[in-house]
Every structure is written in C-alpha cells, then in structure tokens.
Design an enzyme around this catalytic site. Structure first.
Site, mmCIF file in Angstrom:
data_model
loop_
_atom_site.group_PDB
_atom_site.id
_atom_site.type_symbol
_atom_site.label_atom_id
_atom_site.label_comp_id
_atom_site.label_asym_id
_atom_site.label_seq_id
_atom_site.Cartn_x
_atom_site.Cartn_y
_atom_site.Cartn_z
ATOM 1 N N HIS A 68 2.561 -6.636 -4.806
ATOM 2 C CA HIS A 68 2.282 -5.479 -5.905
ATOM 3 C C HIS A 68 3.847 -4.845 -6.601
ATOM 4 C CE1 HIS A 68 -1.813 -4.666 -5.209
ATOM 5 N NE2 HIS A 68 -2.053 -4.657 -4.426
HETATM 6 C C1 BDR Z 1 -0.189 -0.489 -3.799
HETATM 7 O O1 BDR Z 1 -1.078 0.129 -1.901
HETATM 8 C C2 BDR Z 1 0.492 0.007 -0.705
HETATM 9 O O2 BDR Z 1 -0.448 -0.400 -0.088
HETATM 10 C C3 BDR Z 1 1.239 -1.677 -1.256
HETATM 11 O O3 BDR Z 1 2.826 -1.098 -0.600
HETATM 12 C C4 BDR Z 1 1.504 -1.016 -2.513
HETATM 13 O O4 BDR Z 1 2.903 -0.266 -3.466
HETATM 14 C C5 BDR Z 1 -1.197 -1.205 -3.882
HETATM 15 O O5 BDR Z 1 -1.906 -0.488 -4.469
#
Ligand code: BDR
Ligand code: CA
Length: 302
Positions: free
Chosen positions: A238
């Site tokens: 992500h």
């Molecule tokens: C986002 O949530 C966090 O757990 C990850 O680092 C990312 O920023 C994904 O939904």
C-alpha cells in the site's frame, strides 16, 4: 529535478518500504522531514520505528513525533498485522535518527513555512498530524503543491466492510484533510489492491541478496500472512505505492477527479463516499501497471 518531500507515516511494514523507496530515489526526492503518528502501532513505537528504519536506510532527515491518538476517537492499532514492534521483528540495528523536539504539526508548520519551493507531502498513516497542522496554521496550505495520500476505499474496507485502516483510525482527520482545499492525490484500496506482490515475487526480493531486497522480502513475507485469507491474488504494498506514484506517475495511468468525503459517525464510520454535485476535491487514482510497478520496486532494491 528532485521534489522537496515530507512524509507523514506510522511504520508499519509497508511504511518502512515506502521509506526505502524514498531512500532509493535521490533523483526523484529530496526528503525534508519525517513525521509520525500512532496507527499501525502506538505513537511511541511508530516514532522509534521511523528513526530506526531511517538510520538503517541512511536517510538524513529530521523525525518529529506527532499524534499519539486520533482527534476524537480512541486509538486503533494493527499489531496483529504489523507485529508487536510494528516492524515484524526486523533486524535493523539499534541506530536511530535524531528526533526533532517539536511536535509533528509544529515541525511541519515551521519547515513548510521556510520551504523555498512548493512542497509535496506524502501521507501513509492516519491523517491526524495534517489535520492538526491545518487547524493550527491554515496559511501553510499555500506552501503545499499537493498531498499524496494512501487511504480510503470506494469498494469496501479492510478494517470494517466499509472502511480502510488509515481513514477508519482517524475519520475526522481524514475528512478535515480532504476538505482543506489543498490538491490531493488519493490512492485508496481500489488501486493499492492492484499493486501487489505475488508470493514468488516476495521470495525473489529476498533472493536479490541486497540490503533493500532482504528488507522487502522479510517485511512482505510477514505481511503476506495477513493477506492469505482475503482472496487477493497477492499482498498489496500500500504505502510504497504512494511514493512510487510520486516518483513515476506514469505507472498509474487511471485517475478521476471526484468530490469525496469521509463518514465520521455511525456504522459506516471511515467510509469514503462521493458527494453528489460537489466540486472535485481529489484526484482519485484508479489503476496501476502492475508489472512495471513491481519492476520499479525491484529497481529500488538492486
Ligand atoms: C494502510 O493501513 C496500514 O495498515 C498500512 O500501513 C497502510 O497505510 C492500508 O490500509
Ligand atoms: Ca501506513
């Protein structure tokens, strides 16, 4: 020319990989500061993790600790996904980048005010620090060219059926930032779920035999365990997507101008919704060329 960037993050496995991409691309980025918020782990842990990963990667930027809790809600962390330390027990040495004594919003206010070029902010955690910044000093918005954010979803959540983690953790801050009047590029789950690594690709990162490759291989192997039950074809990277988007926007060919807001109460809290008839406030990124994206990530690790 390298962009002057600040990253606001909550490391976090994929935040650590986002920092790795920043460290690998001095052609694209001149990193001016790192700020941290509670999110994937507590505020104390994410601050320490950013300093530790920053030192391990050889980054040279001040690190300022920000919000330990969301604006109006109890803290939401994700130790089950990111590990008890927030970094999957990663061996990254014990050196730490020095911490800046100022709270994140004050540090951002000072350093953005002093910036000589339009600033780019990349946000990969709950948006509490940025909401506090704009509440504290609205005039600082003029110094910001745009903010690229990993957060939100228009196709279901990863924490609740409706909400993505960063927007769910601090929906009030997400809503305040989306409505702040600053140009926003938003990478939600709709695109980051396309920016994934298959298991054999994760192993190939480890097989590169480099420091960055080992880091991506180890962190993503841990992350992958949480994604097995999702039915996705691989494990999304992500937060690194937001940094690669800044470095190579052509990897992300699809986008729409949308009017979006964030639900701040009730069962659907944290959900991203379209505002009918509203003026566009977001460049909503919709697609990634996955093969080229993976190759760009490999290039950061060779
Ligand atoms: C986002 O949530 C966090 O757990 C990850 O680092 C990312 O920023 C994904 O939904
Ligand atoms: Ca994050």
């Amino acid at each position: 020319m390298a962009k002057q960037v600040w990253i606001d993050c909550d490391p976090g496995l994929d935040d650590a990989i986002a920092l790795m991409v920043l460290a690998s691309r001095p052609d694209a980025f001149s990193l001016r500061g790192i700020t941290t918020a509670a999110g994937n782990q507590t505020g104390e842990k994410t601050f320490r993790n950013a300093r530790r990963i920053g030192a391990y990667l050889g980054l040279q930027a001040p690190v300022a600790r920000g919000a330990d809790r969301p604006l109006r809600r109890p803290p939401l962390t994700a130790g089950d996904v990111h590990g008890e330390d927030g970094l999957a027990g990663m061996r990254a040495g014990n050196s730490l980048l020095p911490g800046d004594p100022r709270p994140a919003a004050e540090f951002l206010c000072d350093s953005l005010t002093a910036a000589e070029e339009p600033a780019v902010l990349i946000a990969t955690g709950p948006l509490t620090n940025l909401a506090e910044l704009f509440a504290r000093e609205p005039g600082v918005k003029e110094k910001i060219d745009h903010i690229t954010i990993m957060g939100g979803s228009l196709s279901g959540g990863n924490v609740t059926p409706y909400a993505e983690f960063n927007f769910c953790a601090d929906p009030d801050a997400a809503q305040a930032v989306l409505c702040a009047g600053v140009p926003i590029h938003l990478l939600g789950l709709d695109v980051t779920h396309q920016a994934y690594l298959a298991d054999e690709e994760i192993r190939a990162f480890g097989g590169l035999g480099t420091k960055h490759g080992g880091m991506v291989g180890d962190l993503m192997a841990f992350y992958a365990a949480s994604y097995k039950k999702t039915g996705l074809p691989g494990t999304p990277v992500h937060d690194a997507s937001a940094v690669l988007y800044e470095a190579e926007p052509s990897l992300f060919p699809g986008a729409e101008a949308l009017s979006l807001e964030v639900v701040t109460s009730g069962e659907r809290i944290g959900e991203c919704v379209r505002k009918p008839g509203g003026p566009p406030n977001v460049r909503w990124v919709t697609s990634v060329r996955r093969a080229e994206f993976v190759e760009a990530l490999f290039s950061c690790c060779r």
